[in-house]
Write a protein that holds these residues in place. Structure first.
Motif, PDB file in Angstrom:
ATOM      1  N   UNK A 417     -10.385  42.347 -83.567  1.00 43.17           N
ATOM      2  CA  UNK A 417     -10.664  41.767 -84.636  1.00 43.17           C
ATOM      3  C   UNK A 417     -10.176  39.801 -84.308  1.00 43.17           C
ATOM      4  N   UNK A 418      -9.141  39.892 -83.681  1.00 40.63           N
ATOM      5  CA  UNK A 418      -8.682  38.613 -83.502  1.00 40.63           C
ATOM      6  C   UNK A 418      -9.221  37.959 -82.719  1.00 40.63           C
ATOM      7  N   UNK A 419      -9.794  38.979 -81.662  1.00 32.49           N
ATOM      8  CA  UNK A 419     -10.042  38.503 -80.031  1.00 32.49           C
ATOM      9  C   UNK A 419     -11.732  38.051 -80.158  1.00 32.49           C
ATOM     10  N   UNK A 420     -12.310  38.994 -80.935  1.00 26.69           N
ATOM     11  CA  UNK A 420     -14.040  38.225 -81.371  1.00 26.69           C
ATOM     12  C   UNK A 420     -14.380  38.017 -82.342  1.00 26.69           C
ATOM     13  N   UNK A 421     -13.404  37.272 -83.418  1.00 26.37           N
ATOM     14  CA  UNK A 421     -13.325  37.008 -84.742  1.00 26.37           C
ATOM     15  C   UNK A 421     -14.583  37.729 -85.356  1.00 26.37           C
ATOM     16  N   UNK A 422     -14.101  38.932 -85.652  1.00 25.74           N
ATOM     17  CA  UNK A 422     -14.261  40.318 -86.630  1.00 25.74           C
ATOM     18  C   UNK A 422     -13.717  40.098 -87.741  1.00 25.74           C
ATOM     19  N   UNK A 423     -13.888  39.658 -88.537  1.00 24.47           N
ATOM     20  CA  UNK A 423     -13.374  39.625 -90.295  1.00 24.47           C
ATOM     21  C   UNK A 423     -13.122  40.510 -90.682  1.00 24.47           C
ATOM     22  N   UNK A 424     -14.035  42.368 -90.487  1.00 23.00           N
ATOM     23  CA  UNK A 424     -13.379  43.419 -91.052  1.00 23.00           C
ATOM     24  C   UNK A 424     -13.991  44.554 -90.402  1.00 23.00           C
ATOM     25  N   UNK A 425     -14.035  45.368 -89.735  1.00 23.37           N
ATOM     26  CA  UNK A 425     -15.196  46.859 -89.670  1.00 23.37           C
ATOM     27  C   UNK A 425     -16.488  46.832 -90.725  1.00 23.37           C
ATOM     28  N   UNK A 426     -15.530  46.284 -92.316  1.00 22.27           N
ATOM     29  CA  UNK A 426     -16.525  46.604 -93.270  1.00 22.27           C
ATOM     30  C   UNK A 426     -18.360  46.409 -92.836  1.00 22.27           C
ATOM     31  N   UNK A 427     -18.811  45.544 -92.682  1.00 23.31           N
ATOM     32  CA  UNK A 427     -19.957  45.359 -92.284  1.00 23.31           C
ATOM     33  C   UNK A 427     -20.211  46.857 -91.312  1.00 23.31           C
ATOM     34  N   UNK A 428     -19.922  47.056 -90.509  1.00 22.45           N
ATOM     35  CA  UNK A 428     -20.216  48.072 -89.650  1.00 22.45           C
ATOM     36  C   UNK A 428     -20.028  49.479 -90.166  1.00 22.45           C
ATOM     37  N   UNK A 429     -18.646  49.681 -91.430  1.00 18.88           N
ATOM     38  CA  UNK A 429     -18.950  51.000 -91.868  1.00 18.88           C
ATOM     39  C   UNK A 429     -19.514  51.036 -92.862  1.00 18.88           C
ATOM     40  N   UNK A 430     -20.778  50.413 -93.743  1.00 21.70           N
ATOM     41  CA  UNK A 430     -21.382  50.732 -94.905  1.00 21.70           C
ATOM     42  C   UNK A 430     -22.433  50.392 -93.910  1.00 21.70           C
ATOM     43  N   UNK A 431     -23.141  49.265 -92.778  1.00 17.93           N
ATOM     44  CA  UNK A 431     -24.779  49.642 -91.654  1.00 17.93           C
ATOM     45  C   UNK A 431     -24.240  51.582 -91.303  1.00 17.93           C
ATOM     46  N   UNK A 432     -23.392  52.165 -91.198  1.00 22.20           N
ATOM     47  CA  UNK A 432     -23.659  53.247 -90.419  1.00 22.20           C
ATOM     48  C   UNK A 432     -23.108  54.127 -91.958  1.00 22.20           C
ATOM     49  N   UNK A 433     -22.704  53.987 -92.828  1.00 25.04           N
ATOM     50  CA  UNK A 433     -23.253  54.677 -94.274  1.00 25.04           C
ATOM     51  C   UNK A 433     -24.673  55.110 -94.214  1.00 25.04           C
ATOM     52  N   UNK A 434     -24.959  53.708 -94.691  1.00 22.94           N
ATOM     53  CA  UNK A 434     -26.608  53.956 -94.683  1.00 22.94           C
ATOM     54  C   UNK A 434     -27.353  54.494 -94.196  1.00 22.94           C
ATOM     55  N   UNK A 435     -26.978  54.797 -93.206  1.00 20.41           N
ATOM     56  CA  UNK A 435     -28.420  54.848 -91.275  1.00 20.41           C
ATOM     57  C   UNK A 435     -27.592  56.649 -91.523  1.00 20.41           C
ATOM     58  N   UNK A 436     -26.427  56.686 -92.225  1.00 20.76           N
ATOM     59  CA  UNK A 436     -25.994  58.757 -92.103  1.00 20.76           C
ATOM     60  C   UNK A 436     -27.353  59.066 -93.430  1.00 20.76           C
ATOM     61  N   UNK A 437     -26.911  58.620 -94.509  1.00 24.81           N
ATOM     62  CA  UNK A 437     -28.114  58.586 -95.369  1.00 24.81           C
ATOM     63  C   UNK A 437     -29.353  58.599 -95.833  1.00 24.81           C
ATOM     64  N   UNK A 438     -29.873  58.034 -94.640  1.00 27.12           N
ATOM     65  CA  UNK A 438     -30.968  57.783 -94.219  1.00 27.12           C
ATOM     66  C   UNK A 438     -31.602  59.323 -93.433  1.00 27.12           C
ATOM     67  N   UNK A 439     -30.878  59.174 -92.448  1.00 28.01           N
ATOM     68  CA  UNK A 439     -30.844  61.093 -91.811  1.00 28.01           C
ATOM     69  C   UNK A 439     -30.492  62.115 -92.432  1.00 28.01           C
ATOM     70  N   UNK A 440     -29.676  61.757 -93.243  1.00 29.86           N
ATOM     71  CA  UNK A 440     -29.667  63.398 -94.693  1.00 29.86           C
ATOM     72  C   UNK A 440     -30.676  63.168 -95.145  1.00 29.86           C
ATOM     73  N   UNK A 441     -31.348  62.383 -95.731  1.00 29.47           N
ATOM     74  CA  UNK A 441     -32.659  62.113 -97.029  1.00 29.47           C
ATOM     75  C   UNK A 441     -33.572  62.467 -95.659  1.00 29.47           C
ATOM     76  N   UNK A 442     -33.559  62.169 -94.366  1.00 26.54           N
ATOM     77  CA  UNK A 442     -34.906  62.678 -93.722  1.00 26.54           C
ATOM     78  C   UNK A 442     -35.174  64.378 -92.905  1.00 26.54           C
ATOM     79  N   UNK A 443     -34.425  64.623 -92.863  1.00 26.39           N
ATOM     80  CA  UNK A 443     -33.701  65.761 -92.886  1.00 26.39           C
ATOM     81  C   UNK A 443     -33.963  67.071 -94.262  1.00 26.39           C
ATOM     82  N   UNK A 444     -32.883  66.783 -95.522  1.00 26.28           N
ATOM     83  CA  UNK A 444     -33.654  67.543 -95.971  1.00 26.28           C
ATOM     84  C   UNK A 444     -35.789  66.810 -96.813  1.00 26.28           C
TER      85      UNK A 444
END
Length: 873
Positions: A417-444
């Motif tokens: 985070x400090x080396x590449x100026x990443x404030x927190x992993x929250x941005x990537x966590x929420x993006x992955x969760x949105x993709x997971x929900x989309x894949x679940x809905x597509x499968x259903x």
């Protein structure tokens, strides 16, 4: 508190806030108009050239939450007047939280008391974590973990919604299970509202995100930004507050007066007022800017389609010149500072993300497996429709998906985070969760369409086999699609981490040479080709090759379960893609017992079921005010004596007792709903002192309640005359038929006949003949009782005039329900003297009131046909 806001936000400060907001919006509007033309050029070029990238094998639902709401329920909400109010919360498909006084107000269509847009919020269950965030709100005020700032939770289980600029919200629940469900719901609301930029719009969304990014880069901020969440006006308000908030804090903070808790609360109110002012201004300015750009879109698009070839050639010429200048610097920076860390970043991203998608696959398989087990014996399509109605909303069920989301929340980027100026992993966590929900809905959704197609030609006894075949087919497609989605997510995340780092390092040496490349662009094409955008594209192309190779190397490792991307054209799976054009299946209408095509007014279906607690009764949507803590002294300070008058709660039902302290909320689960038998006991025991200990003894007697009274009474015991008889039987080992309990429960005051029997108990002499023992001890059903007299039958005029009528208007004190234990002993001795077990048909129970003068019992006659045994009470 309105005086605090107005005193610190005078006219001069309001003008200063409006001026700062206007300056930020002017710079943003200029950038947005430039990026709008560039985004339109990219969109038109993409439409002309097309794309041959990997396509999804699963079907996509167009409107997944049509006629749905997410959740609704009751909990405690903290108000500004330092009170806790029992609220009814309703969450529609927009994921905004509406709160009402009670459920009836919502059903009547009244306006809500308030609406919470959860974008930018954090749902906290730890008071210490919340206090730490509050302590950082003012530079000279630090809260201690052992004290509460200005709030004492009314229940042991609380959820705090924290926002860096807006108002905070506090909710209380009665159990840990209830809090877990609400926490999952609030997190889903935050996750959805944070992702409110439409991905379908290929012009406005890229123009907006690029304009915000370029504005922040112009002010030296290149890294990821956690407040890039919500709708565009909210993001712009966050952009203004990012620089305005610290300045106001330093200006207003030292002028706040009062104790630590009071200053913190005052600052939160002031910050919320400023945020609302800024949000109103950004909303109006953004809408005006978008309207101007949209009005120019036809002219710009016509020019693009006419000169597309010349514009592309001109851009490629400029890109080659810039690449010749930038490439050596980029290559050296990649070699020394980027390539050694790509594998570490990928590993940190891939492990939790792959585990999350694997959990999605398991949840999908388990839900379908449970459905197959439930319909295996029945083999009914009606039963299948009931289960499919629930599975269709599996992707949007926050509680069932919570385990999948928690796997991704383990993502850690410590050291990077400090080396590449990443404030927190929250941005990537929420993006992955949105993709997971989309894949679940597509499968259903794909499973729904395939199963519905197979059911049309499948016999009833082969429903499970058809479901299993569809499940296996969907799982295979899910594996390929999830692999493609994950690899795309990894590439985007690496670019989002590395590109700002490279631009920050290259800008000082390269930005000064960029203006001279603008002269190579024709004036007619200058609005579609910006040298700054071309410079960023050159840097992106330079690092994309390294990122793609790194992802391919990791994909061959079997532990990540990644597959080769497959290009699926629409004609390759004609049978499946023909189903994509069909409307979604309404399982409740076609297989749930309703007639297809019948015009019925149905309520919006709810994704998450209502919370029904077994340990405490629901309050039927009524409001309950619980006074909050008026003042909490700081450590080392003696609490001053003083009392404040309690404010009356708005809309409080007059029939509900008001708790006197926050601790009294814990007693709500034990509150008893009075019945006619309770009123009788209260009359008989009016002159007898009772003790709390006796209440606990009576509460220990296990009394099964009637099914139609469970929701109202909960687990609270209702002592009656027959309960005492049952207790005497247990003491003296007397065998009395268990049907006494059944008849007692079935003779609750739901029938007018029972009302008459209970009313007659007030007379000086009462005879209660215990009914005959039912053969084989078979309990009577509610239907058996309803044949004689329905439960909803209107009472007669004599019963309506009786003073002993059912009343649910208030809460009955448990101390009035205690009985005198000494009365059981003479009866027990009389029973022992009998020496034999009496015939249940020959048992009579009489209640003889004592004379007020002598205290002796009045004598009374027993029926002509003498019973075997008489119990006198």
């Amino acid at each position: 508190m309105g005086d605090v806001v107005s005193s610190h936000l005078d006219e001069s400060k309001r003008q200063m806030i409006a001026g700062r907001t206007r300056a930020v919006l002017e710079d943003f509007s200029r950038l947005y108009e430039q990026q709008y033309a560039v985004a339109l050029f990219n969109k038109v070029r993409f439409d002309i050239e097309g794309s041959c990238g990997p396509q999804s094998q699963l079907l996509h639902r167009k409107d997944p939450l049509q006629d749905r709401n997410i959740f609704s329920g009751n909990l405690f909400h903290y108000l500004d007047n330092k009170k806790w109010r029992h609220r009814f919360l309703y969450i529609p498909d927009s994921y905004n939280v509406y709160y009402y006084d009670n459920k009836m107000a919502h059903e009547r269509g009244l306006h809500p008391k308030g609406i919470i847009n959860c974008a930018g919020y954090r749902a906290l269950t730890s008071v210490d974590e919340y206090l730490e965030l509050i302590g950082n709100s003012l530079p000279d005020v630090k809260a201690k973990a052992s004290t509460s700032p200005f709030l004492k939770c009314a229940t042991p289980y609380c959820i705090m919604l924290w926002h860096p600029y807006g108002r905070h919200h506090y909710f209380g629940m009665m159990t840990e299970k209830e809090r877990s469900k609400w926490h999952a719901v609030f997190q889903d609301c935050i996750r959805h509202t944070n992702n409110n930029l439409s991905e379908e719009d290929k012009v406005q969304t890229p123009a907006f995100t690029d304009a915000v990014r370029l504005y922040r880069q112009a002010h030296g901020q290149y890294g990821t930004w956690d407040m890039m969440c919500g709708e565009p006006p909210q993001i712009l308000a966050n952009l203004v507050m990012e620089s305005l908030h610290p300045e106001l804090r330093d200006l207003i903070g030292p002028r706040l007066r009062g104790k630590m808790q009071q200053r913190q609360k005052s600052w939160i109110l002031i910050s919320d007022a400023v945020y609302k002012m800024v949000l109103a201004q950004t909303r109006a300015q953004y809408e005006a800017t978008v309207q101007i750009c949209e009005s120019q879109r036809p002219r710009l698009e016509a020019s693009l389609r006419t000169d597309m070839d010349q514009i592309i050639s001109s851009k490629e010429h400029v890109s080659g010149k810039i690449r010749g200048m930038v490439q050596p610097k980029v290559e050296q920076l990649l070699k020394l500072s980027v390539r050694p860390y790509i594998s570490s970043i990928l590993e940190a991203l891939m492990a939790p993300t792959s585990n999350g998608f694997s959990e999605v696959r398991d949840v999908f398989s388990n839900e379908l497996g449970d459905m197959s087990k439930n319909i295996l014996n029945d083999a009914s399509k009606d039963q299948l429709g009931e289960h499919m109605e629930k599975i269709s909303m599996l992707a949007f069920h926050p509680v069932k998906m919570q385990g999948c989301y928690e796997e991704v929340e383990k993502m850690q980027l410590e050291g990077l985070q400090e080396r590449f100026d990443v404030s927190s992993p929250a941005v990537f966590i929420q993006r992955a969760q949105i993709l997971m929900r989309g894949q679940m809905d597509n499968a259903v959704y794909t499973f729904e369409q395939l199963l519905h197609q197979n059911l049309e030609s499948t016999e009833r006894e082969h429903v499970c086999k058809a479901a299993q075949r569809c499940q296996d087919r969907v799982i295979k497609k899910f594996d390929y699609d999830s692999s493609t989605v994950r690899k795309k997510f990894f590439r985007e995340a690496l670019l989002q981490i590395l590109i700002p780092y490279l631009l920050k390092r290259l800008s000082p040496s390269c930005k000064g040479d960029l203006p001279r490349f603008q002269e190579m662009i024709f004036e007619d094409f200058s609005q579609f080709i910006l040298v700054e955008n071309v410079f960023e594209e050159v840097v992106l192309q330079s690092v994309t090759k390294d990122i793609t190779m790194a992802v391919k190397e990791v994909a061959v490792q079997r532990r990540h379960n990644l597959f080769r991307d497959s290009i699926v054209l629409k004609g390759s799976d004609l049978n499946l893609h023909q189903l994509a054009d069909k409307p979604a299946v309404d399982w409740a209408e076609q297989y749930g017992g309703e007639e297809p095509g019948r015009d019925t007014v149905r309520r919006r279906k709810q994704v998450v079921s209502m919370i029904q607690l077994d340990s405490s009764p629901m309050l039927h949507g009524s409001c309950l005010d619980v006074p909050g803590v008026e003042r909490i002294p700081e450590e080392g300070e003696e609490e001053e004596d003083g009392e404040e008058e309690e404010e009356e709660g708005e809309g409080q039902s007059p029939s509900i007792d008001t708790a006197t302290s926050p601790e009294s909320v814990n007693e709500i689960g034990n509150v008893h709903t009075p019945t006619i038998l309770d009123r009788l006991n209260k009359i008989r025991n009016a002159d007898r002192p009772t003790t709390p200990n006796r209440v606990n003894e009576n509460a220990d007697v296990d009394t099964p309640t009637s099914p139609n009274r469970v929701n109202e009474i909960g687990n609270v015991h209702t002592p009656t005359i027959l309960d005492r008889l049952n207790k005497m039987r247990n003491v003296d080992k007397l065998t009395i038929p268990d049907r006494v309990n059944d008849i007692r429960n079935e003779d609750m005051p739901s029938s007018p006949d029972n009302v008459c029997e209970i009313r007659d108990l007030i007379n000086p002499k009462v005879e209660v003949i215990v009914p005959a023992y039912v053969e084989d001890s078979t309990p009577l059903s509610n239907g058996d009782l309803s044949q004689d007299k329905p439960e909803d039958a209107a009472p007669s005029s004599s019963e309506a005039g009786s003073t002993c009528h059912p009343d649910d208007s208030g809460f009955q004190s448990l101390t009035n329900e205690a009985t005198d234990e000494e009365e059981a002993q003479p009866i027990a001795e009389a029973l022992k003297a009998g020496g034999a077990v009496a015939d249940p048909e020959r048992v009579v129970v009489t209640m003889q009131p004592q004379d007020s003068q002598t205290g002796e019992e009045n004598s009374g006659k027993i029926s002509d046909s003498e019973p075997d045994l008489v119990f006198t009470i």
